[in-house]
Motif scaffolding. Structure first.
Motif, short mmCIF file in Angstrom:
data_model
loop_
_atom_site.label_atom_id
_atom_site.label_comp_id
_atom_site.label_asym_id
_atom_site.label_seq_id
_atom_site.Cartn_x
_atom_site.Cartn_y
_atom_site.Cartn_z
N ALA A 20 0.82 -1.21 0.00
CA ALA A 20 0.00 0.00 0.00
C ALA A 20 0.85 1.26 0.00
CB ALA A 20 -0.92 0.00 1.22
N VAL A 21 2.07 1.16 0.55
CA VAL A 21 2.88 2.36 0.69
C VAL A 21 4.31 2.19 0.19
CG1 VAL A 21 1.54 3.24 2.64
CG2 VAL A 21 3.45 1.70 3.07
N GLN A 22 4.66 0.99 -0.26
CA GLN A 22 6.02 0.73 -0.69
C GLN A 22 6.02 0.01 -2.03
OE1 GLN A 22 6.84 -1.54 2.97
NE2 GLN A 22 8.60 -0.21 3.31
N VAL A 23 7.14 0.11 -2.72
CA VAL A 23 7.35 -0.71 -3.92
C VAL A 23 8.18 -1.91 -3.54
CG1 VAL A 23 7.18 1.25 -5.49
CG2 VAL A 23 9.41 0.60 -4.58
N ALA A 24 8.11 -2.94 -4.33
CA ALA A 24 8.85 -4.16 -4.03
C ALA A 24 10.35 -3.89 -4.09
CB ALA A 24 8.48 -5.26 -5.02
N PRO A 25 11.13 -4.47 -3.17
CA PRO A 25 12.59 -4.29 -3.24
C PRO A 25 13.15 -4.91 -4.51
CG PRO A 25 12.01 -5.97 -1.62
CD PRO A 25 10.73 -5.32 -2.04
N ALA A 26 14.17 -4.26 -5.06
CA ALA A 26 14.77 -4.74 -6.30
C ALA A 26 15.56 -6.01 -6.08
CB ALA A 26 15.66 -3.66 -6.90
N ALA A 27 16.10 -6.19 -4.88
CA ALA A 27 16.93 -7.36 -4.59
C ALA A 27 17.15 -7.45 -3.09
CB ALA A 27 18.27 -7.28 -5.32
N ILE A 28 17.52 -8.64 -2.65
CA ILE A 28 17.95 -8.89 -1.27
C ILE A 28 19.47 -9.02 -1.30
CG2 ILE A 28 17.84 -10.44 0.71
CD1 ILE A 28 15.11 -11.40 -0.44
N LEU A 29 20.16 -8.21 -0.51
CA LEU A 29 21.62 -8.23 -0.47
C LEU A 29 22.07 -9.11 0.69
CD1 LEU A 29 22.30 -4.44 -1.10
CD2 LEU A 29 22.33 -6.29 -2.77
N TRP A 30 22.86 -10.13 0.38
CA TRP A 30 23.35 -11.08 1.38
C TRP A 30 24.87 -10.94 1.45
CZ3 TRP A 30 22.42 -17.11 0.91
CH2 TRP A 30 23.03 -17.76 2.00
N THR A 31 25.33 -10.15 2.40
CA THR A 31 26.77 -9.97 2.58
C THR A 31 27.33 -11.06 3.48
OG1 THR A 31 26.30 -8.40 4.37
CG2 THR A 31 26.74 -7.48 2.19
N ASP A 32 28.55 -11.49 3.19
CA ASP A 32 29.20 -12.57 3.95
C ASP A 32 30.70 -12.32 3.90
OD1 ASP A 32 29.94 -14.89 5.23
OD2 ASP A 32 29.49 -16.21 3.53
N ILE A 33 31.16 -11.37 4.74
CA ILE A 33 32.55 -10.92 4.64
C ILE A 33 33.55 -12.03 4.94
CG2 ILE A 33 32.76 -10.12 7.03
CD1 ILE A 33 34.17 -7.58 5.78
#
Length: 684
Positions: A20-33
């Protein structure tokens, strides 16, 4: 559930958002240093097709540099097509959040991805943005695992060494004890049923992954316990058949397969070609038997659409009796029996629509509808929601046109006759909640959540979802203001309805601010609420729980107008968004929440038929109603406009429309459009 299931659930849930108030995220970022997850990444990718990895270009393994990743999530690559409908997950080994956040110092090879921190979301351990280490994933209660794992170096190293196998382990097998290095090694090395299934799923990959350490152990277990040598097998069809037959030692393997089949996609695909031998076999174990039954059922349903209603209902019931046992088969749980799901809903429609739905008054019809007949509408919606392709949609629509549409027409015509005889029960002068057409809100500290187009049967679905929370839910009903259009009916349920009225010259059903003569709008709603000391909560605001508040969403009605025939597919997702918003309010301290709506709607599987009305009689014509010219004589069913009784509104007869062609619309006079739900929620 296996550990991989928890991992998938956590990853995908990080992309949840309020549509209702947001657009779908373009991607999920999974960092693993520390690159802890990287050794298991080939296995993880088998189960998460939307996952891609940063690294040296290797499209077959879904690995590539930053610019390649940007092209992949944009859907413009031929060598990497990500599944539609799922948020892409970008695994970034050796990368931390700080590497992307400091754009000026961001390494050149990462810069194309830096902007995704604003358009995407993170899979992060906490609000500070720490990476999910393997250890924190296993022990943290947020993911539902909360395992008791030793923190010594030997145990932590053992976990990383066996991570691919560990992810295939059922969580229950690990709970209830202190886990040290040897426990993890024993768990993954001493489980032949799991290993055989993993090998059958992807033989070459598993042999390569296990290497010289585990492969000899696995081979010996196969020879000693299952009487076959995996190195001597050129065609594993015979071994796969043993799984389906489930005799002797293979019974335990089959039981494990039932629990883990959703994580063995390649094995499931192979089972499509495994057919039973002879006459004595357990049909439920053979996917090929289920697929054969599905094909036969699809053919039967397509061939009975020309039957008369009574005969069609009988045939649907007979078909369901023939196929009902398949509801308990494994393949149903794997969503591989779509025609069976459709048939079950069609039978429900048939049962609820074979009985005449009438009543001596509109209020009596409302009571009966709330007790029982809402289920006819719900089953029709659920049948279409179960359709997964255009062919299924057409078959469902054709069958519903025979058994549901005539019932809907008869119910609506009877309801309209009652209104013509006794008047509309929702007129402002009536008494009692079911006769209210405007909402009154007296409780201090109540959040009023307006959900546009929340029909009563859809509200029953929402009620079921809300009952799973630790709250008290009470579903009641109301009559909407006429005509059942957002412009008229939403204004009537706002706390500022007392400052509104309608003009005689109106041609759009929008009331005006009595004092100023301005058309009522969102701006005026927000302003008027403020003057009444109400909060107007936008986006994900939660406000002050001690002061009344108004919040709203139009997703349901918008989706109906946009998607038309396909609208039922989206209802469940939209209701989940409503539940998420309510959970946010509860978490913020709201103890009293009331869900209200403006109108219901008609969903007609064969489109609204066209009803004629003379152009000389109307000022403006809409799909389900029309504004009549002053002082005209007409045989149409007339009702006064809620905001000015001197404005006469013609109602389209039955389930027809003055403007034909829609599958979804509202504004008319039917119990589905006019009987609206009210859900009161209280928390402990």
């Amino acid at each position: 559930m296996q550990l991989i299931d928890y991992l998938i659930e956590q990853l995908r849930s990080s992309a949840k958002y309020n549509s209702a108030v947001q657009v779908a995220p373009a991607a999920i970022l999974w960092t693993d240093i520390e690159c802890q997850w990287q050794p298991a990444m080939p296995f993880i990718k088998q189960h998460i097709p939307e996952l891609i990895e940063l690294g040296t270009y290797n499209p077959e393994e879904r690995i590539g540099p930053a610019i390649w990743i940007k092209c992949a999530i944009a859907g413009v690559l031929e060598d990497c097509e990500l599944p539609k409908g799922k948020t892409p997950i970008i695994y970034l080994p050796g990368v931390g959040r700080k590497d992307l956040r400091a754009i000026e110092q961001c390494p050149d090879e990462l810069r194309p991805l830096a902007e995704l921190q604003y358009r995407g979301c993170w899979w992060a351990y906490n609000s500070a943005g720490r990476d999910w280490s393997v250890g924190s994933f296993l022990t943290n209660p947020r993911v539902g695992l909360e395992l008791d794992v030793a923190k010594d170096k030997k145990t932590q190293e053992a976990i990383l060494n066996i991570l691919p196998d560990l992810l295939e382990t059922p969580a229950e097998q690990l709970k209830g004890k202190k886990l040290e290095a040897q426990d993890f090694i024993s768990i993954v090395m001493d489980d032949p049923a799991k290993d055989i299934l993993a090998w059958l799923n992807n033989p070459e990959a598993k042999k390569h992954a296990w290497g010289e350490n585990k492969w000899p152990v696995f081979k010996q277990a196969c020879i000693s316990q299952f009487n076959f040598d995996p190195d001597a097998i050129s065609d594993i069809s015979a071994i796969t058949y043993n799984l389906c037959e489930a005799q002797g030692e293979w019974q335990a393997v089959w039981e494990r397969f039932k629990d883990t089949a959703h994580n063995l996609p390649y094995l499931v695909e192979k089972l499509k070609t495994i057919t039973p031998d002879g006459l004595a076999f357990e049909a439920s174990h053979f996917l090929s038997e289920n697929l054969k039954d599905e094909a036969e059922l699809a053919n039967k349903l397509a061939n009975i659409i020309s039957e008369m209603p009574t005969e069609l209902r009988q045939q649907l019931t007979a078909l369901f009796k023939l196929h009902e046992q398949r509801k308990n088969w494994l393949w149903q749980k794997l969503d591989m029996s779509p025609w069976l799901n459709i048939l079950e809903q069609l039978v429900s429609v048939a049962q609820h629509t074979q009985i005449n739905f009438t009543g001596p008054s509109a209020e009596a019809m409302a009571q009966t509808y709330k007790e029982r007949f809402w289920q006819a509408d719900a089953a029709a919606i659920n049948a279409m929601a179960a359709a997964t392709d255009l062919n299924q949609e057409q078959v469902v629509a054709d069958i519903l046109t025979v058994i549901y549409t005539p019932w809907l027409e008869a119910v609506t015509l009877h309801f309209q006759r009652l209104i013509k005889e006794e008047g509309y029960p929702g007129k402002p002068s009536s008494v009692g909640e079911i006769n209210e057409s405007t909402a009154t809100y007296n409780t201090n500290g109540q959040a009023v959540f307006f959900v546009d187009g929340l029909r009563f049967d859809t509200a029953k679905m929402l009620e079921d979802k809300l009952n799973k929370l630790n709250i008290t839910v009470n579903l009641t009903s109301n009559w909407c203001a006429l005509p059942s259009l957002t412009a008229t009916a939403k204004a009537a349920v706002t706390p500022v309805a007392d400052i509104l009225s309608g003009t005689q010259e109106n041609d759009n059903f929008i009331p005006e601010i009595t004092e100023s003569g301005s058309e009522f709008s969102s701006y005026h709603l927000s302003s008027a609420l403020g003057k009444k000391d109400w909060q107007f909560l936008k986006e994900l605001d939660t406000g002050n729980p001690t002061i009344n508040a108004w919040l709203q969403t139009g997703d349901l009605d918008n989706m109906g107008h946009k998607q038309q025939l396909k609208m039922p597919r989206y209802i469940d997702s939209i209701l989940n968004d409503v539940v998420t918003r309510i959970e946010g309010l509860i978490a913020a301290g709201w103890k009293n929440i009331r869900i209200v709506t403006d109108h219901g709607w008609l969903w007609v599987p064969g489109k609204l038929a066209e009803a004629s009305i003379s152009k000389n009689q109307v000022k403006k014509r809409l799909a389900r109603c029309a504004i009549l010219k002053d002082n005209v004589s007409t045989d149409e069913l007339k009702v006064p406009w809620h905001w000015n009784e001197n404005v006469s509104v013609a109602m389209a007869p039955g389930i027809a429309g003055y403007m034909a062609g829609d599958y979804y619309n509202h504004g008319g006079l039917s119990i589905q459009e006019c009987l609206t739900p009210v859900i009161n929620i209280t928390t402990p």
